[in-house]
Design a protein around this motif. Structure first.
Motif, PDB file in Angstrom:
ATOM      1  N   LEU A  50       0.825  -1.207   0.000  1.00 45.40           N
ATOM      2  CA  LEU A  50       0.000   0.000   0.000  1.00 45.40           C
ATOM      3  C   LEU A  50       0.862   1.261   0.000  1.00 45.40           C
ATOM      4  N   ALA A  51       1.968   1.225   0.755  1.00 47.61           N
ATOM      5  CA  ALA A  51       2.856   2.383   0.799  1.00 47.61           C
ATOM      6  C   ALA A  51       3.459   2.666  -0.575  1.00 47.61           C
ATOM      7  N   THR A  52       3.825   1.607  -1.293  1.00 49.32           N
ATOM      8  CA  THR A  52       4.385   1.777  -2.634  1.00 49.32           C
ATOM      9  C   THR A  52       3.339   2.342  -3.585  1.00 49.32           C
ATOM     10  N   ARG A  53       2.124   1.859  -3.468  1.00 51.53           N
ATOM     11  CA  ARG A  53       1.044   2.420  -4.299  1.00 51.53           C
ATOM     12  C   ARG A  53       0.805   3.890  -3.965  1.00 51.53           C
ATOM     13  N   ALA A  54       0.839   4.215  -2.682  1.00 46.00           N
ATOM     14  CA  ALA A  54       0.664   5.615  -2.281  1.00 46.00           C
ATOM     15  C   ALA A  54       1.758   6.484  -2.888  1.00 46.00           C
ATOM     16  N   LEU A  55       2.972   5.949  -2.909  1.00 48.14           N
ATOM     17  CA  LEU A  55       4.117   6.671  -3.453  1.00 48.14           C
ATOM     18  C   LEU A  55       3.976   6.880  -4.958  1.00 48.14           C
ATOM     19  N   LEU A  56       3.631   5.816  -5.666  1.00 46.68           N
ATOM     20  CA  LEU A  56       3.593   5.865  -7.123  1.00 46.68           C
ATOM     21  C   LEU A  56       2.335   6.535  -7.661  1.00 46.68           C
ATOM     22  N   GLU A  57       1.242   6.379  -6.934  1.00 43.33           N
ATOM     23  CA  GLU A  57      -0.039   6.911  -7.401  1.00 43.33           C
ATOM     24  C   GLU A  57      -0.406   8.245  -6.757  1.00 43.33           C
ATOM     25  N   VAL A  58       0.471   8.742  -5.888  1.00 41.17           N
ATOM     26  CA  VAL A  58       0.235   9.997  -5.148  1.00 41.17           C
ATOM     27  C   VAL A  58      -1.133   9.928  -4.468  1.00 41.17           C
ATOM     28  N   ASP A  59      -1.327   8.854  -3.715  1.00 37.05           N
ATOM     29  CA  ASP A  59      -2.616   8.569  -3.087  1.00 37.05           C
ATOM     30  C   ASP A  59      -2.517   8.826  -1.585  1.00 37.05           C
ATOM     31  N   LEU A  60      -3.077   9.927  -1.140  1.00 36.31           N
ATOM     32  CA  LEU A  60      -3.000  10.299   0.267  1.00 36.31           C
ATOM     33  C   LEU A  60      -3.763   9.315   1.156  1.00 36.31           C
ATOM     34  N   GLY A  61      -4.901   8.826   0.659  1.00 34.48           N
ATOM     35  CA  GLY A  61      -5.701   7.904   1.454  1.00 34.48           C
ATOM     36  C   GLY A  61      -4.948   6.628   1.788  1.00 34.48           C
ATOM     37  N   LEU A  62      -4.232   6.082   0.819  1.00 36.83           N
ATOM     38  CA  LEU A  62      -3.452   4.875   1.072  1.00 36.83           C
ATOM     39  C   LEU A  62      -2.315   5.150   2.050  1.00 36.83           C
ATOM     40  N   ALA A  63      -1.683   6.304   1.888  1.00 31.38           N
ATOM     41  CA  ALA A  63      -0.604   6.667   2.816  1.00 31.38           C
ATOM     42  C   ALA A  63      -1.135   6.748   4.242  1.00 31.38           C
ATOM     43  N   GLU A  64      -2.269   7.378   4.420  1.00 33.45           N
ATOM     44  CA  GLU A  64      -2.859   7.513   5.755  1.00 33.45           C
ATOM     45  C   GLU A  64      -3.234   6.147   6.328  1.00 33.45           C
ATOM     46  N   GLN A  65      -3.689   5.242   5.473  1.00 37.53           N
ATOM     47  CA  GLN A  65      -4.048   3.900   5.942  1.00 37.53           C
ATOM     48  C   GLN A  65      -2.830   3.164   6.497  1.00 37.53           C
ATOM     49  N   VAL A  66      -1.708   3.250   5.776  1.00 32.88           N
ATOM     50  CA  VAL A  66      -0.480   2.598   6.245  1.00 32.88           C
ATOM     51  C   VAL A  66      -0.028   3.199   7.569  1.00 32.88           C
ATOM     52  N   ILE A  67      -0.104   4.515   7.655  1.00 34.63           N
ATOM     53  CA  ILE A  67       0.338   5.206   8.870  1.00 34.63           C
ATOM     54  C   ILE A  67      -0.522   4.810  10.072  1.00 34.63           C
ATOM     55  N   SER A  68      -1.818   4.762   9.884  1.00 32.66           N
ATOM     56  CA  SER A  68      -2.700   4.425  11.008  1.00 32.66           C
ATOM     57  C   SER A  68      -2.603   2.945  11.393  1.00 32.66           C
ATOM     58  N   ARG A  92      10.336  -3.816  12.316  1.00 31.21           N
ATOM     59  CA  ARG A  92      11.149  -2.822  11.610  1.00 31.21           C
ATOM     60  C   ARG A  92      10.732  -2.718  10.146  1.00 31.21           C
ATOM     61  N   MET A  93      10.356  -3.844   9.546  1.00 29.20           N
ATOM     62  CA  MET A  93       9.837  -3.800   8.175  1.00 29.20           C
ATOM     63  C   MET A  93       8.575  -2.951   8.115  1.00 29.20           C
ATOM     64  N   GLY A  94       7.725  -3.090   9.117  1.00 32.77           N
ATOM     65  CA  GLY A  94       6.538  -2.240   9.186  1.00 32.77           C
ATOM     66  C   GLY A  94       6.894  -0.774   9.299  1.00 32.77           C
ATOM     67  N   ASP A  95       7.929  -0.484  10.098  1.00 36.79           N
ATOM     68  CA  ASP A  95       8.371   0.905  10.255  1.00 36.79           C
ATOM     69  C   ASP A  95       8.890   1.477   8.943  1.00 36.79           C
ATOM     70  N   LEU A  96       9.582   0.646   8.157  1.00 38.16           N
ATOM     71  CA  LEU A  96      10.123   1.115   6.881  1.00 38.16           C
ATOM     72  C   LEU A  96       9.001   1.395   5.883  1.00 38.16           C
ATOM     73  N   ALA A  97       7.973   0.554   5.887  1.00 40.99           N
ATOM     74  CA  ALA A  97       6.793   0.851   5.063  1.00 40.99           C
ATOM     75  C   ALA A  97       6.134   2.147   5.531  1.00 40.99           C
ATOM     76  N   LEU A  98       6.104   2.341   6.826  1.00 39.86           N
ATOM     77  CA  LEU A  98       5.572   3.581   7.397  1.00 39.86           C
ATOM     78  C   LEU A  98       6.343   4.795   6.885  1.00 39.86           C
ATOM     79  N   HIS A  99       7.667   4.700   6.840  1.00 40.82           N
ATOM     80  CA  HIS A  99       8.489   5.815   6.354  1.00 40.82           C
ATOM     81  C   HIS A  99       8.164   6.142   4.897  1.00 40.82           C
TER      82      HIS A  99
END
Length: 223
Positions: A29-47, A92-99
């Motif tokens: 999801l984080a990669t999709r947020a990065l590539l698709e400029v998707d704020l909703g996906l980024a927020e989902q990963v963060i939460s 830590r893998m989760g934290d890296l996806a979070l970053h």
């Protein structure tokens, strides 16, 4: 009592496998947020990162309880110790996806990645998620050959990561310092994510063989 103890060990392994699935989805999801400029996906990963943290705490609590109450030996002891270390790597893998997700959120609504480097992150993201999925299977099956195969996928991520430096050091790089810093950090996040996946796989090899790969073939780490 012995049967109940084995059930608890299996539950511990299943909790680790579930963590692997969590961090695989987080990076996907984080990669999709990065590539698709998707704020909703980024927020989902963060939460959702708190769920990964909770899963690590649950795994560690169960592992320490087994150490304290069951006094495991040999393979069982290796399983419990490996679970403690694996839970840390998975967290830590989760934290890296979070970053990665936070980088996407920080630059929104602008894209983080210049168009020229997007294919590299598409490839690294796919490889990283595949590694986490493979780790999930290795934890469940304790397949030593499959665990060793993860290093090939990790090499793919390392190769792309190294190539990114060639792209960034090109004097014709037209995207400025801020973009170069973002690309450098993001590449590092994927590279470290893959390294942690391999670390978990090595822990599973240790469970089965009593030897920790990477410490030399002559050093027996049997517990």
């Amino acid at each position: 009592m012995r049967e109940a103890y084995q059930v608890e060990l299996e539950q511990l392994a299943q909790h680790l496998a579930a963590m692997s699935a969590q961090v695989a989805e987080a990076m996907e999801l984080a990669t999709r947020a990065l590539l698709e400029v998707d704020l909703g996906l980024a927020e989902q990963v963060i939460s959702d990162d708190a769920k990964v943290d909770d899963a690590r705490a649950e795994c560690e609590e169960q592992a320490y309880a087994l150490l304290a109450l069951q006094a495991p030996v040999a393979t069982d002891l290796r399983t419990v110790l490996a679970a403690i270390h694996a839970a840390e790597s998975l967290e830590r893998m989760g934290d890296l996806a979070l970053h990665v997700a936070k980088a996407a959120r920080r630059r929104h609504p602008d894209p983080v990645l210049p168009e020229a480097v997007r294919p590299y992150f598409t490839e690294m993201g796919g490889a990283a998620v595949k590694l986490a999925r493979q780790v999930e299977q290795v934890i469940q099956t304790k397949d030593v050959a499959a665990a060793k195969d993860l290093e090939a996928a990790d090499d793919q991520v390392d190769d792309i990561h190294r190539h990114l430096f060639t792209v960034l050091m090109d004097r014709e790089w037209p995207h400025g310092v801020a973009a170069a810093v973002d690309v450098t950090l993001l590449g590092r996040f994927y590279e470290r994510y893959a390294d942690h996946a391999v670390s978990v796989a090595k822990r599973m090899i240790f469970v089965v063989t009593g030897r920790m790969p990477g410490y030399g073939s002559d050093e027996d780490l049997t517990v």
